[in-house]
Design a protein around this motif. Structure first.
Motif, PDB file in Angstrom:
ATOM      1  N   UNK A 118       0.866  -1.173   0.000  1.00  2.64           N
ATOM      2  CA  UNK A 118       0.000   0.000   0.000  1.00  2.64           C
ATOM      3  C   UNK A 118       0.908   1.230   0.000  1.00  2.64           C
ATOM      4  N   UNK A 119       1.304   1.665  -1.182  1.00  2.00           N
ATOM      5  CA  UNK A 119       2.237   2.786  -1.306  1.00  2.00           C
ATOM      6  C   UNK A 119       1.596   4.106  -0.893  1.00  2.00           C
ATOM      7  N   UNK A 120       0.284   4.181  -1.066  1.00  2.00           N
ATOM      8  CA  UNK A 120      -0.440   5.407  -0.732  1.00  2.00           C
ATOM      9  C   UNK A 120      -0.456   5.665   0.776  1.00  2.00           C
ATOM     10  N   UNK A 121      -0.347   4.610   1.569  1.00  2.00           N
ATOM     11  CA  UNK A 121      -0.462   4.745   3.020  1.00  2.00           C
ATOM     12  C   UNK A 121       0.639   5.626   3.603  1.00  2.00           C
ATOM     13  N   UNK A 122       1.853   5.484   3.115  1.00  2.00           N
ATOM     14  CA  UNK A 122       2.962   6.292   3.662  1.00  2.00           C
ATOM     15  C   UNK A 122       2.816   7.760   3.292  1.00  2.00           C
ATOM     16  N   UNK A 123       2.105   8.031   2.201  1.00  2.00           N
ATOM     17  CA  UNK A 123       1.870   9.419   1.797  1.00  2.00           C
ATOM     18  C   UNK A 123       0.697  10.032   2.570  1.00  2.00           C
ATOM     19  N   UNK A 124      -0.311   9.235   2.865  1.00  2.00           N
ATOM     20  CA  UNK A 124      -1.536   9.736   3.488  1.00  2.00           C
ATOM     21  C   UNK A 124      -1.491   9.768   5.017  1.00  2.00           C
ATOM     22  N   UNK A 125      -0.601   8.972   5.640  1.00  2.00           N
ATOM     23  CA  UNK A 125      -0.624   8.812   7.100  1.00  2.00           C
ATOM     24  C   UNK A 125       0.772   8.916   7.703  1.00  2.00           C
ATOM     25  N   UNK A 126       0.819   9.352   8.972  1.00  2.00           N
ATOM     26  CA  UNK A 126       2.017   9.214   9.798  1.00  2.00           C
ATOM     27  C   UNK A 126       1.960   7.817  10.391  1.00  2.00           C
ATOM     28  N   UNK A 127       3.001   7.043  10.238  1.00  2.00           N
ATOM     29  CA  UNK A 127       3.013   5.675  10.758  1.00  2.00           C
ATOM     30  C   UNK A 127       3.639   5.694  12.148  1.00  2.00           C
ATOM     31  N   UNK A 128       2.842   5.335  13.141  1.00  2.00           N
ATOM     32  CA  UNK A 128       3.274   5.366  14.533  1.00  2.00           C
ATOM     33  C   UNK A 128       3.985   4.067  14.905  1.00  2.00           C
ATOM     34  N   UNK A 129       3.353   2.936  14.591  1.00  2.00           N
ATOM     35  CA  UNK A 129       3.893   1.626  14.964  1.00  2.00           C
ATOM     36  C   UNK A 129       3.369   0.580  13.982  1.00  2.00           C
ATOM     37  N   UNK A 130       4.198  -0.428  13.690  1.00  2.00           N
ATOM     38  CA  UNK A 130       3.760  -1.485  12.773  1.00  2.00           C
ATOM     39  C   UNK A 130       3.669  -2.820  13.503  1.00  2.00           C
ATOM     40  N   UNK A 131       2.772  -3.669  13.023  1.00  2.00           N
ATOM     41  CA  UNK A 131       2.548  -4.988  13.607  1.00  2.00           C
ATOM     42  C   UNK A 131       2.451  -6.016  12.484  1.00  2.00           C
ATOM     43  N   UNK A 132       2.807  -7.257  12.814  1.00  2.00           N
ATOM     44  CA  UNK A 132       2.645  -8.357  11.879  1.00  2.00           C
ATOM     45  C   UNK A 132       1.456  -9.196  12.339  1.00  2.00           C
ATOM     46  N   UNK A 133       0.574  -9.538  11.400  1.00  2.00           N
ATOM     47  CA  UNK A 133      -0.600 -10.330  11.741  1.00  2.00           C
ATOM     48  C   UNK A 133      -0.801 -11.414  10.703  1.00  2.00           C
ATOM     49  N   UNK A 134      -1.309 -12.536  11.148  1.00  2.00           N
ATOM     50  CA  UNK A 134      -1.733 -13.567  10.221  1.00  2.00           C
ATOM     51  C   UNK A 134      -3.100 -13.185   9.684  1.00  2.00           C
ATOM     52  N   UNK A 135      -3.538 -13.856   8.641  1.00  2.00           N
ATOM     53  CA  UNK A 135      -4.837 -13.548   8.063  1.00  2.00           C
ATOM     54  C   UNK A 135      -5.586 -14.848   7.817  1.00  2.00           C
ATOM     55  N   UNK A 136      -6.863 -14.851   8.133  1.00  2.00           N
ATOM     56  CA  UNK A 136      -7.696 -16.034   7.983  1.00  2.00           C
ATOM     57  C   UNK A 136      -8.229 -16.084   6.549  1.00  2.00           C
ATOM     58  N   UNK A 137      -7.734 -17.054   5.769  1.00  2.00           N
ATOM     59  CA  UNK A 137      -8.124 -17.199   4.364  1.00  2.00           C
ATOM     60  C   UNK A 137      -8.635 -18.608   4.102  1.00  2.00           C
ATOM     61  N   UNK A 138      -9.413 -18.753   3.036  1.00  2.00           N
ATOM     62  CA  UNK A 138      -9.856 -20.066   2.580  1.00  2.00           C
ATOM     63  C   UNK A 138      -8.939 -20.533   1.454  1.00  2.00           C
ATOM     64  N   UNK A 139      -9.039 -21.803   1.086  1.00  2.00           N
ATOM     65  CA  UNK A 139      -8.109 -22.437   0.152  1.00  2.00           C
ATOM     66  C   UNK A 139      -7.896 -21.712  -1.152  1.00  2.00           C
ATOM     67  N   UNK A 140      -8.980 -21.369  -1.856  1.00  2.00           N
ATOM     68  CA  UNK A 140      -8.816 -20.715  -3.151  1.00  2.00           C
ATOM     69  C   UNK A 140      -8.285 -19.293  -2.995  1.00  2.00           C
ATOM     70  N   UNK A 141      -8.559 -18.650  -1.850  1.00  2.00           N
ATOM     71  CA  UNK A 141      -8.015 -17.316  -1.599  1.00  2.00           C
ATOM     72  C   UNK A 141      -6.501 -17.375  -1.448  1.00  2.00           C
TER      73      UNK A 141
END
Length: 157
Positions: A14-37
């Protein structure tokens, strides 16, 4: 873009995010997806440009993330724009919930990547920039570019 040492392959940013927002802190998260996703994400058919996350009932929900349907998925394909749950520790979620309520921050996904065989999302605690902040960033970037150009020109002779 695969990093051989860490085993991380970036699938979407998301290249737009660094232009639109001040980034305070970053986190790593897993994501719940189904097989074809998962298969579609591995092919790089994911878009997080307009995505954001919210905290509902103690869970982080990623909204407006588009995962295109898998070509060979037929009846097993899910809605491309459905809400997806992010997987984080409860104490991290509670910490984020407190900061979002008190300080008015937002949760914005910065990138989707493969870490080993797992799909991960990098989300950031952000504060929106005003128009003058964006102009200031553009001015700094232009000044740095001009300095680099002048140094390169000077070293040429």
């Amino acid at each position: 873009m695969a990093d051989k040492k860490t085993g991380i392959k970036t699938l979407a940013q998301n290249k737009k995010a660094r232009h639109e927002y001040f980034i305070i802190e970053t986190f790593e998260a897993g994501i719940e997806l189904f097989g074809t996703e998962v298969k579609s994400v591995r092919q790089g058919k994911v878009n997080i440009a307009d995505a954001y996350a919210s905290i509902d009932n103690g869970e982080i929900i990623l909204k407006q993330m588009n995962i295109s349907p898998y070509d060979h998925g037929n009846i097993f394909n899910r809605d491309p724009m459905r809400e997806r749950r992010l997987l984080m520790h409860k104490r991290e979620i509670l910490k984020l919930a407190g900061q979002i309520k008190l300080q008015g921050y937002s949760l914005i996904p910065l990138s989707v990547y493969l870490k080993g065989s797992l799909v991960k999302v990098s989300i950031a605690l952000c504060k929106g920039k005003k128009l003058y902040d964006k102009r200031e960033d553009i001015a700094k970037r232009d000044a740095k570019r001009n300095i680099d150009r002048a140094i390169k020109e000077h070293n040429r002779y």
